[in-house]
Design an enzyme around this catalytic site. Structure first.
Site, PDB file in Angstrom:
ATOM      1  N   HIS A   1      38.432  37.400  35.064  1.00  0.00           N
ATOM      2  CA  HIS A   1      37.335  38.011  35.205  1.00  0.00           C
ATOM      3  C   HIS A   1      36.072  37.171  35.985  1.00  0.00           C
ATOM      4  CE1 HIS A   1      39.019  41.412  32.312  1.00  0.00           C
ATOM      5  NE2 HIS A   1      39.721  41.124  33.362  1.00  0.00           N
TER       6      HIS A   1
ATOM      7  N   HIS B   1      46.133  47.707  22.693  1.00  0.00           N
ATOM      8  CA  HIS B   1      45.266  49.202  22.742  1.00  0.00           C
ATOM      9  C   HIS B   1      45.925  50.018  22.361  1.00  0.00           C
ATOM     10  CE1 HIS B   1      44.629  46.804  26.641  1.00  0.00           C
ATOM     11  NE2 HIS B   1      43.358  47.282  26.706  1.00  0.00           N
TER      12      HIS B   1
ATOM     13  N   ASP C   1      46.042  38.479  36.625  1.00  0.00           N
ATOM     14  CA  ASP C   1      46.407  38.162  35.601  1.00  0.00           C
ATOM     15  C   ASP C   1      47.880  37.160  35.545  1.00  0.00           C
ATOM     16  OD1 ASP C   1      44.432  39.371  34.344  1.00  0.00           O
ATOM     17  OD2 ASP C   1      45.546  41.453  33.992  1.00  0.00           O
TER      18      ASP C   1
ATOM     19  N   ASP D   1      42.572  41.452  40.195  1.00  0.00           N
ATOM     20  CA  ASP D   1      42.683  40.788  38.951  1.00  0.00           C
ATOM     21  C   ASP D   1      44.358  40.448  38.652  1.00  0.00           C
ATOM     22  OD1 ASP D   1      42.110  39.788  36.306  1.00  0.00           O
ATOM     23  OD2 ASP D   1      42.160  42.071  35.489  1.00  0.00           O
TER      24      ASP D   1
ATOM     25  N   ASP E   1      48.669  51.587  23.878  1.00  0.00           N
ATOM     26  CA  ASP E   1      50.010  50.773  24.145  1.00  0.00           C
ATOM     27  C   ASP E   1      50.804  50.825  23.274  1.00  0.00           C
ATOM     28  OD1 ASP E   1      48.091  49.410  25.872  1.00  0.00           O
ATOM     29  OD2 ASP E   1      47.576  47.670  24.465  1.00  0.00           O
TER      30      ASP E   1
ATOM     31  N   ASP F   1      40.438  35.534  26.830  1.00  0.00           N
ATOM     32  CA  ASP F   1      41.753  36.116  27.376  1.00  0.00           C
ATOM     33  C   ASP F   1      42.070  35.055  28.285  1.00  0.00           C
ATOM     34  OD1 ASP F   1      41.863  38.240  26.055  1.00  0.00           O
ATOM     35  OD2 ASP F   1      41.555  39.848  27.448  1.00  0.00           O
TER      36      ASP F   1
ATOM     37  N   ASP G   1      46.454  37.507  28.273  1.00  0.00           N
ATOM     38  CA  ASP G   1      46.176  38.455  29.036  1.00  0.00           C
ATOM     39  C   ASP G   1      46.910  38.301  30.326  1.00  0.00           C
ATOM     40  OD1 ASP G   1      45.524  41.312  29.948  1.00  0.00           O
ATOM     41  OD2 ASP G   1      43.461  40.854  29.484  1.00  0.00           O
TER      42      ASP G   1
END
Ligand code: XUL
Ligand code: CO
Length: 437
Positions: A270, A100, A308, A306, A103, A295, A338
């Site tokens: 997700h 991003h 991750d 989430d 980031d 991802d 991710d």
């Protein structure tokens, strides 16, 4: 000077190796189904997790120990992280990264200032790209952290926020183009609502359509040929995210005439938050011609958020790769981790090792998925199940030659119809065999 000095270069050592810094299954040049593993898998490191995540949770501060912990100057930290990313991806043989805008460079007090910081770090990334094999899988804009985005960005009730978000995405597409990004991702961030009581949902979704057309027009104008990707997620941070799942996004893309411009980036955690399997989401995207990228992570079905986690579940990685193979590959997409180590796995060595483990889990998944395809038994059972459509009345229906009246005439005096077994358990056993043989 090395940023991750203690992390060695990681290579393939095979199944008998006990070396945590070696691949047991991922052998980049090994051919699977006529294509090398590295071309199938196109792994990517996520800057926001692997460089930025301090591994805090709502009840505790960050635990991550990182080589830049002693620094205080934000630009110096940003530079060290960018160097660290190129070093680690190269050592781990991860060919891509994703980021991003916020980031990689600190936000300034105006967008102009933020863009200036961003340009400085993007220049550094470009020079590091010249010295390393690491390429950019996708860029994106962070339209959710700053308080201005508390009610969303393109779907904010505040037109000032829409304008700011458009300007920010314009810049993010430009820097993605500059770094040779093969895709550009739109994850909804806070595009959604907390309560319908204060929300004009039609206006918000119409505005998202407007925003996306501006993005498409701008990409065309500057000659950015990377693939646009939407990333579905049903909830978190908002109670209802507009990009709920693959099916919802397909409806949006078709309704707003965007279907030729946007594909999907499907994330495992997700999918499960939407109470779908990952295979369901990939399959939905694939049969509609919009499977773009993945991802790669996994959630915890006992937790409602989430998490991750790095992917280790071989059933999941096999079925992901089965859908990817059926898709003819990921094309410009990849498998982006991710994912973050658990809060208790706080060392830089853990960070490297979790990537290795995820890569091995996908290499195993790829090999198992290729076995399923080569063996053909699974597909044969499915084909047999639908055989009635290949001839006779089934073919005639699919050829568009029948109507309710003609089908009434066909069915009215027929004796009882017989079905064939769905053989679900046999198929589950075939999947087990592909993974464990
Ligand atoms: C959030 C998420 C994002 C996107 C990029 O759940 O997955 O990091 O992948 O914005
Ligand atoms: Co994601």
């Amino acid at each position: 000077m090395a940023v991750f000095a203690e992390i060695p270069e990681v290579g393939y050592e095979g199944l008998d190796s006990k070396n945590p810094f070696a691949f047991k299954h991922y052998n980049p040049d090994e051919m699977v189904g006529g294509k090398s593993m590295k071309d199938h898998l196109r792994f990517s490191m996520a800057f926001w997790h692997s460089m930025n995540n301090v591994m805090n949770d709502p009840f505790g501060v960050g635990t991550a120990q990182r080589p830049w912990d002693h620094l205080t100057d934000p630009m110096q930290i940003a530079e060290m992280k960018m160097r660290g990313l190129f070093e680690l991806t190269t050592k781990l043989q991860i060919p891509f990264f994703c980021f991003h805008d916020r980031d990689i460079a600190p936000e300034g007090s105006t967008l102009r200032e933020s863009n200036k910081n961003l340009d400085q770090i993007v220049d550094l990334a470009a020079s590091l790209q010249a010295e390393h094999p690491t390429k950019l899988l996708w860029g994106t804009a962070n339209l959710f952290t700053n308080p201005r985005f508390m009610f969303g960005a393109a779907t904010s009730p505040n037109a000032e926020v829409f304008a700011y978000a458009a300007a920010q995405v314009k810049k993010a597409i430009e820097v993605t183009q500059k770094l040779g990004g093969e895709n550009y991702v739109f994850w909804g961030g806070r595009e959604g609502y907390e309560t319908l009581l204060n929300t004009d949902m039609k206006r918000e979704i119409d505005n998202l359509g407007r925003f996306m057309h501006m993005a498409v027009d701008y990409a065309k104008k500057i000659g950015f040929t990377g693939q646009f990707l939407f990333e579905p997620k049903p909830k978190e941070p908002t109670k209802h995210q507009y990009d709920f799942d693959a099916g919802t996004i397909l409806g949006f893309l078709r309704g707003y005439d965007l279907i030729d411009h946007v594909k999907l980036n499907i994330e495992t955690n997700h999918a499960t938050l939407a109470t779908h399997t990952m295979q369901h989401e990939l399959h939905t995207a694939r049969i509609n011609g919009v499977l773009g990228s993945v991802d790669a992570n996994q959630g915890d079905l006992l937790l409602g958020w989430d998490t991750d986690q790095f992917p280790t579940d071989l059933y999941e990685t096999t079925l992901v790769m089965y859908e990817v193979l059926k898709n003819g590959g990921l094309h410009s997409g990849g498998l982006n981790f991710d994912a973050k180590p658990r809060r208790g796995s706080f060392t830089a060595a853990d960070l490297a090792e979790t990537h290795i483990i995820g890569m091995d889990a996908f290499a195993q998944g790829l090999k198992a998925a290729q076995k399923l395809i080569d063996d053909g038994e699974m597909e044969a059972i499915v084909n047999e199940r639908y055989a009635s459509w290949e001839s006779g009345i089934g073919k005639s229906i699919e050829d568009g030659k029948e109507s309710f009246e003609s089908l009434e005439a066909y069915a009215i005096d027929k004796p009882e119809i017989s079905n064939i077994s769905g053989r679900q358990e046999r198929l589950e056993a075939i999947l087990n065999r592909a993974i464990f043989s």
